[in-house]
Scaffold this motif. Structure first.
Motif, PDB file in Angstrom:
ATOM      1  N   VAL A 151      -1.279 102.852  31.419  1.00  0.00           N
ATOM      2  CA  VAL A 151      -1.206 101.406  31.645  1.00  0.00           C
ATOM      3  C   VAL A 151      -1.434 101.144  33.127  1.00  0.00           C
ATOM      4  CG1 VAL A 151       0.272  99.372  31.530  1.00  0.00           C
ATOM      5  CG2 VAL A 151       0.400 101.115  29.730  1.00  0.00           C
ATOM      6  N   SER A 152      -2.251 100.169  33.434  1.00  0.00           N
ATOM      7  CA  SER A 152      -2.563  99.867  34.828  1.00  0.00           C
ATOM      8  C   SER A 152      -1.423  99.112  35.504  1.00  0.00           C
ATOM      9  CB  SER A 152      -3.841  99.029  34.918  1.00  0.00           C
ATOM     10  OG  SER A 152      -4.078  98.638  36.252  1.00  0.00           O
ATOM     11  N   LEU A 153      -1.063  99.566  36.710  1.00  0.00           N
ATOM     12  CA  LEU A 153      -0.060  98.856  37.496  1.00  0.00           C
ATOM     13  C   LEU A 153      -0.547  97.460  37.876  1.00  0.00           C
ATOM     14  CD1 LEU A 153       1.105 101.683  39.960  1.00  0.00           C
ATOM     15  CD2 LEU A 153       2.344 100.801  37.975  1.00  0.00           C
ATOM     16  N   THR A 154      -1.877  97.269  37.894  1.00  0.00           N
ATOM     17  CA  THR A 154      -2.421  95.969  38.288  1.00  0.00           C
ATOM     18  C   THR A 154      -2.237  94.913  37.205  1.00  0.00           C
ATOM     19  OG1 THR A 154      -4.627  96.361  37.346  1.00  0.00           O
ATOM     20  CG2 THR A 154      -4.228  97.162  39.591  1.00  0.00           C
ATOM     21  N   GLY A 155      -2.084  95.345  35.952  1.00  0.00           N
ATOM     22  CA  GLY A 155      -2.005  94.401  34.854  1.00  0.00           C
ATOM     23  C   GLY A 155      -3.361  93.822  34.468  1.00  0.00           C
ATOM     24  N   ILE A 156      -4.435  94.365  35.037  1.00  0.00           N
ATOM     25  CA  ILE A 156      -5.776  93.841  34.774  1.00  0.00           C
ATOM     26  C   ILE A 156      -6.374  94.570  33.575  1.00  0.00           C
ATOM     27  CG2 ILE A 156      -8.088  93.514  35.739  1.00  0.00           C
ATOM     28  CD1 ILE A 156      -6.738  93.437  38.517  1.00  0.00           C
ATOM     29  N   GLN A 157      -6.558  93.845  32.491  1.00  0.00           N
ATOM     30  CA  GLN A 157      -7.003  94.442  31.231  1.00  0.00           C
ATOM     31  C   GLN A 157      -8.361  95.132  31.374  1.00  0.00           C
ATOM     32  OE1 GLN A 157      -6.373  91.225  31.784  1.00  0.00           O
ATOM     33  NE2 GLN A 157      -4.702  90.517  30.467  1.00  0.00           N
ATOM     34  N   ALA A 158      -9.290  94.473  32.050  1.00  0.00           N
ATOM     35  CA  ALA A 158     -10.641  95.014  32.195  1.00  0.00           C
ATOM     36  C   ALA A 158     -10.639  96.293  33.021  1.00  0.00           C
ATOM     37  CB  ALA A 158     -11.560  93.979  32.833  1.00  0.00           C
ATOM     38  N   TYR A 159      -9.778  96.366  34.018  1.00  0.00           N
ATOM     39  CA  TYR A 159      -9.736  97.556  34.878  1.00  0.00           C
ATOM     40  C   TYR A 159      -9.256  98.767  34.086  1.00  0.00           C
ATOM     41  CZ  TYR A 159      -8.645 100.570  38.842  1.00  0.00           C
ATOM     42  OH  TYR A 159      -8.594 101.624  39.725  1.00  0.00           O
ATOM     43  N   ALA A 160      -8.155  98.613  33.344  1.00  0.00           N
ATOM     44  CA  ALA A 160      -7.645  99.713  32.529  1.00  0.00           C
ATOM     45  C   ALA A 160      -8.688 100.147  31.506  1.00  0.00           C
ATOM     46  CB  ALA A 160      -6.355  99.299  31.833  1.00  0.00           C
ATOM     47  N   SER A 161      -9.351  99.176  30.890  1.00  0.00           N
ATOM     48  CA  SER A 161     -10.340  99.480  29.856  1.00  0.00           C
ATOM     49  C   SER A 161     -11.572 100.156  30.456  1.00  0.00           C
ATOM     50  CB  SER A 161     -10.748  98.198  29.136  1.00  0.00           C
ATOM     51  OG  SER A 161      -9.622  97.565  28.559  1.00  0.00           O
ATOM     52  N   ALA A 162     -12.027  99.675  31.611  1.00  0.00           N
ATOM     53  CA  ALA A 162     -13.218 100.240  32.247  1.00  0.00           C
ATOM     54  C   ALA A 162     -12.971 101.675  32.694  1.00  0.00           C
ATOM     55  CB  ALA A 162     -13.639  99.371  33.431  1.00  0.00           C
ATOM     56  N   LYS A 163     -11.801 101.944  33.234  1.00  0.00           N
ATOM     57  CA  LYS A 163     -11.518 103.307  33.684  1.00  0.00           C
ATOM     58  C   LYS A 163     -11.386 104.258  32.493  1.00  0.00           C
ATOM     59  CE  LYS A 163     -11.655 102.811  38.126  1.00  0.00           C
ATOM     60  NZ  LYS A 163     -12.832 103.347  38.854  1.00  0.00           N
ATOM     61  N   ALA A 164     -10.849 103.772  31.383  1.00  0.00           N
ATOM     62  CA  ALA A 164     -10.808 104.594  30.169  1.00  0.00           C
ATOM     63  C   ALA A 164     -12.224 104.858  29.664  1.00  0.00           C
ATOM     64  CB  ALA A 164      -9.977 103.900  29.090  1.00  0.00           C
ATOM     65  N   ALA A 165     -13.087 103.847  29.741  1.00  0.00           N
ATOM     66  CA  ALA A 165     -14.477 104.016  29.321  1.00  0.00           C
ATOM     67  C   ALA A 165     -15.188 105.026  30.204  1.00  0.00           C
ATOM     68  CB  ALA A 165     -15.202 102.673  29.375  1.00  0.00           C
ATOM     69  N   GLN A 166     -14.896 105.010  31.485  1.00  0.00           N
ATOM     70  CA  GLN A 166     -15.529 105.960  32.400  1.00  0.00           C
ATOM     71  C   GLN A 166     -15.103 107.391  32.089  1.00  0.00           C
ATOM     72  OE1 GLN A 166     -14.399 107.115  36.385  1.00  0.00           O
ATOM     73  NE2 GLN A 166     -15.892 105.649  37.160  1.00  0.00           N
ATOM     74  N   ILE A 167     -13.871 107.557  31.675  1.00  0.00           N
ATOM     75  CA  ILE A 167     -13.406 108.888  31.269  1.00  0.00           C
ATOM     76  C   ILE A 167     -14.154 109.334  30.012  1.00  0.00           C
ATOM     77  CG2 ILE A 167     -11.419 110.132  30.305  1.00  0.00           C
ATOM     78  CD1 ILE A 167      -9.666 108.488  32.296  1.00  0.00           C
ATOM     79  N   GLY A 168     -14.365 108.413  29.072  1.00  0.00           N
ATOM     80  CA  GLY A 168     -15.147 108.741  27.881  1.00  0.00           C
ATOM     81  C   GLY A 168     -16.574 109.116  28.237  1.00  0.00           C
ATOM     82  N   LEU A 169     -17.170 108.406  29.195  1.00  0.00           N
ATOM     83  CA  LEU A 169     -18.520 108.721  29.655  1.00  0.00           C
ATOM     84  C   LEU A 169     -18.559 110.113  30.262  1.00  0.00           C
ATOM     85  CD1 LEU A 169     -21.445 107.763  30.261  1.00  0.00           C
ATOM     86  CD2 LEU A 169     -20.565 106.890  32.457  1.00  0.00           C
ATOM     87  N   THR A 170     -17.536 110.452  31.027  1.00  0.00           N
ATOM     88  CA  THR A 170     -17.458 111.781  31.633  1.00  0.00           C
ATOM     89  C   THR A 170     -17.529 112.869  30.572  1.00  0.00           C
ATOM     90  OG1 THR A 170     -16.104 110.972  33.482  1.00  0.00           O
ATOM     91  CG2 THR A 170     -15.965 113.335  32.969  1.00  0.00           C
TER      92      THR A 170
END
Length: 254
Positions: A151-170
């Motif tokens: 869960v992102s400390l920022t509370g920003i839904q798109a940020y948490a989702s984008a970083k998870a997507a980047q891990i999937g891309l990796t």
């Protein structure tokens, strides 16, 4: 363990401050031919100046990672001589956004964060792959976040989702590019006071919140940009030649 990058061409995105600057300077110190890019002209100039102060040099370019053609042109320039050894996809962040209720998020708010954090990593990897395939060697290191694992400390839904997507891309690219000797790994930093955005976030917690954050870290201290750079250097080195598709949390212990 003696890590060097003499003769290797290295691209670092988002190099105007924080993690990107530390990573670019570290590769330069270790002999890499570093190409550093960002959209922040003044920050890039400071990165270039700090490289000179440490007795090294690097090339800086203004590049918008969301512009596919600009990315392709930059990678071709850096890879002149048909050599690109290391790509560090560090550009990203929250782009000035703050945590808000789900129903207040506009389509543009959502997509802007994805464009920088995910599309940028995809475009750079796509442009770099032919150069790396041609030499049957390459290291791609993506910088995500602990937000992509939880869960992102920022509370920003798109940020948490984008970083998870980047891990999937990796993980996906690791399997696709592995036959050409190209490794693709991911560093997921914990909270680090590394740029103006994280400084504002830190201040917003107040003294009590800051204390709680640190107490929840096993090592009872915040990390630094150099801690993140060290993990990147390892993934890019010869010592990580049989490691791919992995996510390394660099967060002091959760």
């Amino acid at each position: 363990m003696n890590i060097r990058f003499d003769g290797q061409t290295v691209i670092v995105t988002g190099a105007a401050h924080g993690f990107g600057r530390a990573i670019a300077l570290a590769f330069a110190r270790l002999g890499g031919n570093v190409w550093a890019c960002d959209v922040n002209r003044s920050g890039l100039a400071l990165t270039e100046q700090q490289a000179l102060e440490q007795g090294t040099a690097l090339k800086v370019r203004m590049v918008d990672v969301t512009d596919r053609e600009m990315v392709r042109t930059f990678v071709q320039e850096a890879g002149t001589g048909e050599r690109l050894d290391v790509l560090v996809n560090n550009a990203g962040g929250v782009l000035g956004q703050v945590g808000r209720p789900l129903e207040e998020i506009s389509e543009e708010d959502w997509h802007t964060i994805f464009r920088v954090n995910v599309d940028g990593a995809f475009y750079f990897s796509q442009a770099a792959a032919p150069l790396m395939k041609a030499r049957h060697f390459g290291r791609i290191v993506n910088i995500s976040s602990g937000a992509g694992l939880g869960v992102s400390l920022t509370g920003i839904q798109a940020y948490a989702s984008a970083k998870a997507a980047q891990i999937g891309l990796t993980r996906q690219l690791a399997h696709e590019l592995g036959p050409w000797g190209i490794t693709v790994n991911n560093v997921a930093p914990g909270f680090v006071r590394s740029n103006p955005t994280t400084e504002r976030q830190w201040e917003s917690y107040g003294e009590a919140g800051q204390r709680r954050l640190v107490e929840n870290i096993a090592l009872k201290r915040l990390g630094t940009s150099d801690d993140i750079a060290a993990a990147v250097l390892f993934f890019a080195s010869e010592y990580a030649g049989w490691i791919t598709g992995q996510v390394l949390g660099v967060d002091g212990g959760k």
